[in-house]
Design a protein around this motif. Structure first.
Motif, short mmCIF file in Angstrom:
data_model
loop_
_atom_site.label_atom_id
_atom_site.label_comp_id
_atom_site.label_asym_id
_atom_site.label_seq_id
_atom_site.Cartn_x
_atom_site.Cartn_y
_atom_site.Cartn_z
N ILE A 75 70.33 14.37 -62.19
CA ILE A 75 69.09 14.79 -61.52
C ILE A 75 68.22 15.59 -62.48
N ILE A 130 69.08 11.49 -56.54
CA ILE A 130 69.26 10.61 -57.69
C ILE A 130 68.50 9.30 -57.50
N ASP A 189 74.82 6.56 -66.07
CA ASP A 189 74.35 6.81 -64.71
C ASP A 189 75.33 6.19 -63.71
#
Length: 556
Positions: free
Chosen positions: A186, A231, A205
């Motif tokens: 984030i 996210i 990710d």
């Protein structure tokens, strides 16, 4: 998510520097005390600070586990983490000692770097200091880069095996590492978009953070459910930022369609079914702010695309139905959405002193866009803009804890913007919003408009119309101060400034006939510089100049 390199069939990983040297830890603690040892607060005060942190700040963005990170646990494991929790909390509840707590914490950060310490606690401390940082702190990009490299060295991006151990402490410590990595994702998105700089986390990710949240219901903590919405929201923002400069009509149409589909999917998953995830009021307020801000960006993108490909040579009349007037009206409505969320979802519940940092970026961007575009609006929209921004300004002023927090900077910005609006329009807004007794003469919106005539405004041709995104407007005004020129602040007169940087634009203004310097000022436009003089450096750091061509009001 594997960072190791296979050598001889075996994956090799770097081994972090050992962190359990008692002499080293003793030297660190004695060399720079925490806020309690420094006499800034008592142990009882510190315990109360931890309770407040977990009830309010951590509930918005779950960085720490309240079942694990007690005051004693943090103090024993990491003086830096312990001091960081106290520091970000004093910013809200005891602002008078905040500066001294921050000074101690910054010294601990420096010592951690000096001695090469590497632990999940330091990663979490740096993330805490980023999300609830001092308003004029410009170090987040560098500090979070250090934290990400540290996390990669600690292999925090590698998910632990499932099922989790049955022993509570071991399971929570494993999840603590994984949660630290998700929070870094984030922060990395946020900083990269905001500063128009590269991301550090790419292939590492996660596919769906909600899957991670759902796989350990026994060990779930309050606020952890925010990781999924934030996210996935950040991913949408990244795609928007990467594609904003597309000027091919077909590509723009496809991009807008994709953004709208993804946005609808995000809203349906996280907002329409919020009971399923049992979001708290503060979480919902954060997601509604994200939703309103992305709505504004889509509307702004559509306005830019519509104006860019409108080939008519006639004057554009925004009072008549057209694709352009419709896109403009929707942008105004979307920009007002941020103020509405602040007034309905944040201010009444007392969230503003510790809300998500995006709140202030979104409010500044949309408030500036509204005031810069107030001239072509209908009288009704002008009344709404002035009225809502005034209400928000009062709410933010009340939420401010010191003269240099985000609420104070934003309050001064809103005051400055509102003071620059035409007095005639301000009076019209005041009369329209005034409560008049039923038995007295009513002042209708039509009569107000006739009493207070709007300044004369000549509609531009399509060739003149080059509406700029909010980031362009901000940068043009900030950097134009270096040219010693008084720019026209009307959005229709903002031609190709900011695309080539300040020095090149100054040369063009001198050499090109019909440049911005030659365009006559619009009557009763916002006067003076956009930002209050005392805050100029602050806003310059918040909206840095970008010379890569991606001058967009990027989601923060």
């Amino acid at each position: 998510m594997d960072l190791g390199s296979p050598v001889g069939g075996i994956t090799q990983y770097p081994v972090p520097f050992p962190q359990d040297d008692p002499l080293l830890l003793h030297h660190l603690r004695s060399g720079c005390p925490d806020p309690v040892k420094a006499g800034l607060m008592s142990d009882a005060d510190a315990d109360g600070m931890f309770d407040f942190y977990f009830q309010h700040l951590n509930a918005i963005l779950a960085i720490l586990d309240p079942n694990l990170h007690s005051a004693n646990y943090c103090r024993q494991k990491s003086t830096l983490l312990y001091s960081s929790v106290l520091t970000v909390t004093t910013k809200v509840v005891r602002p008078k000692i905040y500066a001294r707590c921050m000074m101690l914490t910054n010294k601990l950060v420096g010592q951690a770097v000096e001695f090469g310490l590497c632990s999940v606690h330091i990663v979490q401390a740096l993330n805490l200091l980023h999300h609830w940082k001092k308003s004029d702190d410009h170090t987040s990009w560098r500090r979070m880069g250090y934290a990400i490299r540290m996390a990669q060295e600690l292999r925090l991006d590698i998910k632990s095996s499932r099922p989790l151990p049955s022993e509570d402490l071991i399971a929570r410590e494993m999840l603590n590492k994984e949660r630290a990595w998700l929070n870094l994702i984030i922060a990395d998105y946020h900083l990269a978009i905001h500063h128009s700089l590269p991301r550090m986390i790419h292939t590492q990710d996660v596919d769906d953070p909600a899957d991670w949240v759902a796989d350990h219901p026994r060990f779930a903590i309050p606020g952890e459910s925010s990781l999924g919405p934030l996210i996935t929201f950040s991913r949408m923002c990244r795609f928007y930022a990467d594609n904003l400069d597309t000027k091919n009509r077909e590509s723009e149409t496809r991009t807008l369609h994709w953004l709208e589909v993804e946005w609808a999917r995000w809203r349906n998953r996280w907002l329409a079914n919020n009971e399923r995830f049992q979001f708290t009021q503060s979480q919902l307020a954060t997601f509604r702010l994200c939703d309103a801000y992305f709505c504004f960006h889509i509307a702004e993108y559509r306005l830019l695309a519509t104006a860019r490909h409108n080939h008519t040579k006639d004057h554009i009349d925004l009072n008549r139905p057209s694709a352009l007037s419709s896109a403009f009206s929707k942008s105004v409505e979307a920009a007002l959405g941020i103020a509405i969320v602040i007034q309905k979802d944040l201010a009444p519940y007392g969230f503003l002193p510790y809300c998500f940092y995006l709140t202030w970026v979104a409010m500044a961007v949309t408030a500036i866009w509204l005031v810069k575009n107030i001239a072509p609006m209908s009288q009704e929209d002008r009344v709404r803009v002035i009225g809502l921004l005034t209400e928000v300004q009062f709410s933010i002023e009340e939420a401010s804890r010191s003269s240099d927090d985000m609420a104070a900077y934003t309050n001064r910005l809103l005051k400055h913007l509102l003071n620059g609006v035409s007095p005639e329009w301000q009076l019209a807004s005041f009369l329209s919003n005034s409560e008049v007794p039923q038995d007295s003469q009513q002042i209708s919106e039509t009569s107000v408009a006739s009493m207070v005539a709007a300044p004369e405004w000549t509609a531009p041709t399509a060739a003149m119309w080059e509406p700029f995104s909010a980031q362009d407007i901000i940068q043009n005004q900030l950097w134009s101060q270096h040219t010693n020129a008084e720019p026209s602040l009307h959005p229709l007169n903002l031609l190709e400034t900011g695309r080539n940087g300040p020095s090149q634009q100054a040369q063009q203004d001198e050499a090109m006939p019909g440049s911005q310097a030659d365009i006559p000022a619009v009557p009763n436009e916002v006067g003076g510089f956009l930002f209050p003089t005392d805050d100029d450096d602050f806003w310059r750091s918040l909206f840095p100049l970008i010379d890569t061509g991606t001058n967009s009001s990027l989601p923060g």
